[in-house]
Design a protein around this motif. Structure first.
Motif, PDB file in Angstrom:
ATOM      1  N   GLY A 180       0.843  -1.204   0.000  1.00 12.46           N
ATOM      2  CA  GLY A 180       0.000   0.000   0.000  1.00 12.46           C
ATOM      3  C   GLY A 180       0.868   1.240   0.000  1.00 12.46           C
ATOM      4  N   LEU A 181       1.208   1.712  -1.200  1.00 15.88           N
ATOM      5  CA  LEU A 181       2.205   2.785  -1.340  1.00 15.88           C
ATOM      6  C   LEU A 181       1.563   4.065  -1.853  1.00 15.88           C
ATOM      7  N   GLY A 182       0.411   4.408  -1.274  1.00 15.41           N
ATOM      8  CA  GLY A 182      -0.313   5.602  -1.734  1.00 15.41           C
ATOM      9  C   GLY A 182       0.249   6.872  -1.124  1.00 15.41           C
ATOM     10  N   SER A 209       1.505  -2.529   6.355  1.00 15.70           N
ATOM     11  CA  SER A 209       0.511  -2.189   5.327  1.00 15.70           C
ATOM     12  C   SER A 209      -0.094  -0.823   5.601  1.00 15.70           C
ATOM     13  N   MET A 210      -0.464  -0.132   4.518  1.00 15.84           N
ATOM     14  CA  MET A 210      -1.109   1.186   4.610  1.00 15.84           C
ATOM     15  C   MET A 210      -2.155   1.249   3.497  1.00 15.84           C
ATOM     16  N   LEU A 211      -3.342   0.725   3.807  1.00 17.47           N
ATOM     17  CA  LEU A 211      -4.378   0.484   2.792  1.00 17.47           C
ATOM     18  C   LEU A 211      -5.619   1.333   3.077  1.00 17.47           C
ATOM     19  N   LYS A 267     -11.844  -3.714   4.393  1.00 19.75           N
ATOM     20  CA  LYS A 267     -11.994  -4.820   3.438  1.00 19.75           C
ATOM     21  C   LYS A 267     -10.680  -5.074   2.675  1.00 19.75           C
ATOM     22  N   HIS A 268      -9.932  -4.004   2.403  1.00 14.04           N
ATOM     23  CA  HIS A 268      -8.638  -4.189   1.721  1.00 14.04           C
ATOM     24  C   HIS A 268      -7.654  -4.889   2.652  1.00 14.04           C
ATOM     25  N   VAL A 269      -7.683  -4.491   3.928  1.00  8.54           N
ATOM     26  CA  VAL A 269      -6.742  -5.076   4.896  1.00  8.54           C
ATOM     27  C   VAL A 269      -7.027  -6.572   5.058  1.00  8.54           C
ATOM     28  N   SER A 301      -3.184   1.172   8.495  1.00  8.10           N
ATOM     29  CA  SER A 301      -4.374   1.786   7.899  1.00  8.10           C
ATOM     30  C   SER A 301      -5.352   2.196   8.997  1.00  8.10           C
ATOM     31  N   THR A 302      -6.263   3.124   8.657  1.00  7.21           N
ATOM     32  CA  THR A 302      -7.354   3.442   9.583  1.00  7.21           C
ATOM     33  C   THR A 302      -8.542   2.566   9.206  1.00  7.21           C
ATOM     34  N   ILE A 303      -8.920   1.654  10.093  1.00  9.87           N
ATOM     35  CA  ILE A 303     -10.040   0.736   9.792  1.00  9.87           C
ATOM     36  C   ILE A 303     -10.916   0.589  11.032  1.00  9.87           C
ATOM     37  N   PRO A 354      -2.574   2.522  13.605  1.00 10.02           N
ATOM     38  CA  PRO A 354      -2.963   3.671  12.785  1.00 10.02           C
ATOM     39  C   PRO A 354      -2.179   4.915  13.183  1.00 10.02           C
ATOM     40  N   VAL A 355      -2.231   5.912  12.309  1.00 12.70           N
ATOM     41  CA  VAL A 355      -1.384   7.091  12.508  1.00 12.70           C
ATOM     42  C   VAL A 355      -2.194   8.368  12.637  1.00 12.70           C
ATOM     43  N   SER A 356      -1.598   9.329  13.306  1.00 12.95           N
ATOM     44  CA  SER A 356      -2.097  10.700  13.272  1.00 12.95           C
ATOM     45  C   SER A 356      -1.008  11.517  12.590  1.00 12.95           C
ATOM     46  N   GLY A 357      -1.430  12.445  11.744  1.00 15.26           N
ATOM     47  CA  GLY A 357      -0.465  13.190  10.916  1.00 15.26           C
ATOM     48  C   GLY A 357      -0.759  12.847   9.476  1.00 15.26           C
ATOM     49  N   GLY A 358      -0.581  13.796   8.591  1.00 15.58           N
ATOM     50  CA  GLY A 358      -0.941  13.588   7.195  1.00 15.58           C
ATOM     51  C   GLY A 358       0.249  13.242   6.327  1.00 15.58           C
ATOM     52  N   VAL A 359       0.109  13.559   5.039  1.00 15.00           N
ATOM     53  CA  VAL A 359       1.119  13.176   4.047  1.00 15.00           C
ATOM     54  C   VAL A 359       2.476  13.811   4.366  1.00 15.00           C
ATOM     55  N   ALA A 360       2.466  15.064   4.814  1.00  7.88           N
ATOM     56  CA  ALA A 360       3.736  15.744   5.121  1.00  7.88           C
ATOM     57  C   ALA A 360       4.460  15.016   6.256  1.00  7.88           C
ATOM     58  N   GLY A 377      -3.869  19.184   2.714  1.00  9.75           N
ATOM     59  CA  GLY A 377      -4.403  18.937   4.028  1.00  9.75           C
ATOM     60  C   GLY A 377      -5.109  17.570   4.235  1.00  9.75           C
ATOM     61  N   PHE A 378      -6.095  17.655   5.011  1.00 11.73           N
ATOM     62  CA  PHE A 378      -6.892  16.504   5.421  1.00 11.73           C
ATOM     63  C   PHE A 378      -8.297  16.773   4.879  1.00 11.73           C
ATOM     64  N   ALA A 379      -8.663  15.982   3.883  1.00 12.27           N
ATOM     65  CA  ALA A 379      -9.880  16.296   3.125  1.00 12.27           C
ATOM     66  C   ALA A 379     -11.148  15.907   3.889  1.00 12.27           C
ATOM     67  N   LEU A 422     -14.808  12.395   7.075  1.00 11.62           N
ATOM     68  CA  LEU A 422     -16.094  11.697   7.073  1.00 11.62           C
ATOM     69  C   LEU A 422     -15.898  10.192   7.285  1.00 11.62           C
ATOM     70  N   LYS A 423     -14.860   9.633   6.659  1.00 11.71           N
ATOM     71  CA  LYS A 423     -14.566   8.210   6.865  1.00 11.71           C
ATOM     72  C   LYS A 423     -14.360   7.931   8.360  1.00 11.71           C
ATOM     73  N   ASP A 424     -13.572   8.778   9.019  1.00 13.24           N
ATOM     74  CA  ASP A 424     -13.264   8.553  10.438  1.00 13.24           C
ATOM     75  C   ASP A 424     -14.509   8.753  11.312  1.00 13.24           C
TER      76      ASP A 424
HETATM   77  P1  NAD Z   1      -4.258   6.079  -0.794  1.00 17.99           P
HETATM   78  O1  NAD Z   1      -5.537   5.731  -1.445  1.00 17.99           O
HETATM   79  O2  NAD Z   1      -3.424   7.201  -1.339  1.00 17.99           O
HETATM   80  O3  NAD Z   1      -3.313   4.774  -0.735  1.00 17.99           O
HETATM   81  C1  NAD Z   1      -3.783   3.464  -0.583  1.00 17.99           C
HETATM   82  C2  NAD Z   1      -2.974   2.582  -1.508  1.00 17.99           C
HETATM   83  O4  NAD Z   1      -3.361   1.219  -1.292  1.00 17.99           O
HETATM   84  C3  NAD Z   1      -3.206   2.894  -2.998  1.00 17.99           C
HETATM   85  O5  NAD Z   1      -1.981   3.187  -3.620  1.00 17.99           O
HETATM   86  C4  NAD Z   1      -3.832   1.603  -3.532  1.00 17.99           C
HETATM   87  O6  NAD Z   1      -3.448   1.293  -4.867  1.00 17.99           O
HETATM   88  C5  NAD Z   1      -3.282   0.575  -2.556  1.00 17.99           C
HETATM   89  N1  NAD Z   1      -4.069  -0.660  -2.518  1.00 17.99           N
HETATM   90  C6  NAD Z   1      -5.415  -0.813  -2.397  1.00 17.99           C
HETATM   91  N2  NAD Z   1      -5.739  -2.130  -2.398  1.00 17.99           N
HETATM   92  C7  NAD Z   1      -4.576  -2.814  -2.518  1.00 17.99           C
HETATM   93  C8  NAD Z   1      -4.244  -4.181  -2.586  1.00 17.99           C
HETATM   94  N3  NAD Z   1      -5.203  -5.125  -2.552  1.00 17.99           N
HETATM   95  N4  NAD Z   1      -2.952  -4.539  -2.744  1.00 17.99           N
HETATM   96  C9  NAD Z   1      -1.976  -3.581  -2.787  1.00 17.99           C
HETATM   97  N5  NAD Z   1      -2.217  -2.265  -2.740  1.00 17.99           N
HETATM   98  C10 NAD Z   1      -3.507  -1.884  -2.600  1.00 17.99           C
HETATM   99  O7  NAD Z   1      -4.620   6.346   0.739  1.00 17.99           O
HETATM  100  P2  NAD Z   1      -3.713   7.106   1.847  1.00 17.99           P
HETATM  101  O8  NAD Z   1      -4.089   8.538   1.879  1.00 17.99           O
HETATM  102  O9  NAD Z   1      -2.298   6.695   1.678  1.00 17.99           O
HETATM  103  O10 NAD Z   1      -4.330   6.468   3.182  1.00 17.99           O
HETATM  104  C11 NAD Z   1      -4.025   5.151   3.580  1.00 17.99           C
HETATM  105  C12 NAD Z   1      -4.609   4.900   4.948  1.00 17.99           C
HETATM  106  O11 NAD Z   1      -4.084   5.859   5.857  1.00 17.99           O
HETATM  107  C13 NAD Z   1      -6.132   5.040   5.007  1.00 17.99           C
HETATM  108  O12 NAD Z   1      -6.645   4.019   5.838  1.00 17.99           O
HETATM  109  C14 NAD Z   1      -6.339   6.419   5.591  1.00 17.99           C
HETATM  110  O13 NAD Z   1      -7.566   6.523   6.287  1.00 17.99           O
HETATM  111  C15 NAD Z   1      -5.144   6.515   6.534  1.00 17.99           C
HETATM  112  N6  NAD Z   1      -4.706   7.891   6.821  1.00 17.99           N
HETATM  113  C16 NAD Z   1      -4.536   8.801   5.825  1.00 17.99           C
HETATM  114  C17 NAD Z   1      -4.109  10.093   6.123  1.00 17.99           C
HETATM  115  C18 NAD Z   1      -3.922  11.130   5.032  1.00 17.99           C
HETATM  116  O14 NAD Z   1      -3.763  12.305   5.361  1.00 17.99           O
HETATM  117  N7  NAD Z   1      -3.894  10.761   3.768  1.00 17.99           N
HETATM  118  C19 NAD Z   1      -3.835  10.443   7.453  1.00 17.99           C
HETATM  119  C20 NAD Z   1      -3.977   9.488   8.452  1.00 17.99           C
HETATM  120  C21 NAD Z   1      -4.411   8.209   8.125  1.00 17.99           C
END
Ligand code: NAD
Length: 298
Positions: A8-10, A63-65, A69-71, A95-97, A120-126, A238-240, A245-247
């Protein structure tokens, strides 16, 4: 040096995986999105072709999904982690689940001979990129002590919140409070303005008075007082809204299941739902300020 499989490399996982490599670990990285894999391979991770390929000789899986259901699918579905990782491998899901999904994952992991931590984490992309995330972890003391050195490679504050699922419980309770306090902060700034105080004056007073909170002092929803806050860039996240809403949905589900009363949590959920229904899911969550001021179509 620990052999890590990262799945999960988003937005978040990409930076977290790169930081584990920086911390001296090896990382085999997999994502359904080939571009995301390429990006972390450029930062020193090994590009894995599949989940089984990533985890086949791992000491630790991280993992960071997107959601539960993905987890559950990635770990316990066909060709998932549990069928291919060496027994005894430490599984860390960041992940946040839902708390219930996390507890289900712990139970399945244990039955299959693995040790699991929900973190799970607190803090965003930065913060994910800077390695300054806060982790709140659930699992046994032994599992936490094994996970802690790995989490330190991606974060600054690492907490053991208790047993299975308690990391998720801490996360959603915290984020429900954040959603409520953000709406309250917006209403307070708007009221002050209507009564004749500009944002800077009200901030100066309230930020050192009893109304002070993180939503005000670190992420002020009124433009001006906190230069880094999204209010100064037309509420680009930021944090959309969608993430908040998900949380809040997760908090509402958990409250129902546990019998906790969350009257303000439900109101906050309704307010963010309404923004989302109006197509504003991509707005920063502090953009509720615009709604409070009546600047958005109702
Ligand atoms: P994202 O959608 O950018 O990344 C998720 C990644 O998981 C995607 O690249 C997707 O392709 C991959 N993925 C999905 N199903 C997969 C599978 N079966 N196998 C392999 N890869 C798979 O999401 P994100 O913003 O990186 O958030 C990830 C988690 O972190 C979420 O649970 C979110 O709630 C939590 N979170 C996000 C933030 C934020 O600011 N973005 C902050 C705190 C927590």
């Amino acid at each position: 040096m620990t052999k890590i499989a990262f799945i999960g490399l988003g937005n978040m996982g990409g930076g977290m995986c790169a930081n584990l490599v920086k911390a001296g670990h090896t990382a085999s990285a997999f994502d359904l999105n080939a571009e995301a894999v390429k990006a972390v391979a450029a930062k020193g991770a090994r590009a894995a072709a599949s989940v089984p390929d990533a985890v086949k000789d791992a000491d630790v899986v991280v993992s960071m999904l997107p959601a539960g259901k993905h987890v559950l699918g990635v770990y316990f579905g066909p060709d998932g982690v549990s069928a291919h990782a060496p027994k005894g491998t430490l599984l860390i899901d960041c992940s946040t689940i839902a708390v219930t999904d996390a507890r289900e994952a712990h139970a399945q992991a244990e039955r299959a001979g693995f040790v699991m931590v929900d973190a799970p984490v607190s803090g965003g992309v930065a913060a994910a990129e800077a390695g300054t995330l806060t982790f709140m972890a659930g699992g046994t003391a032994d599992a936490f002590s094994k996970a802690e050195p790995i989490l330190k490679g991606m974060g600054k504050n690492i907490f053991h919140a208790g047993g299975a699922g308690n990391g998720q419980a801490a996360k959603i309770a915290n984020n429900m409070l954040l959603g409520i306090s953000m709406i309250g902060t917006c209403e307070a700034f708007n009221l002050a303005e209507k009564l004749g105080l500009d944002a800077e004056t009200f901030f100066k007073i309230s930020s050192v008075s009893s109304g002070q909170c993180w939503s005000m002092t670190s992420y002020c929803p009124a433009p001006g007082p906190v230069p880094t806050s999204p209010a100064n860039r037309d509420y680009k996240p930021g944090f959309a809204v969608a993430m908040m809403l998900k949380d809040l949905h997760l908090a509402a589900d958990a409250a129902k299941a546990s019998g906790a009363e969350i009257r303000l949590g439900e109101i906050a959920e309704g307010i963010y739902q309404s923004l989302s229904d109006r197509g504003l899911h991509g707005l920063d969550f502090s953009g509720v300020m615009k709604d409070v001021k009546g600047d958005l179509p109702r």
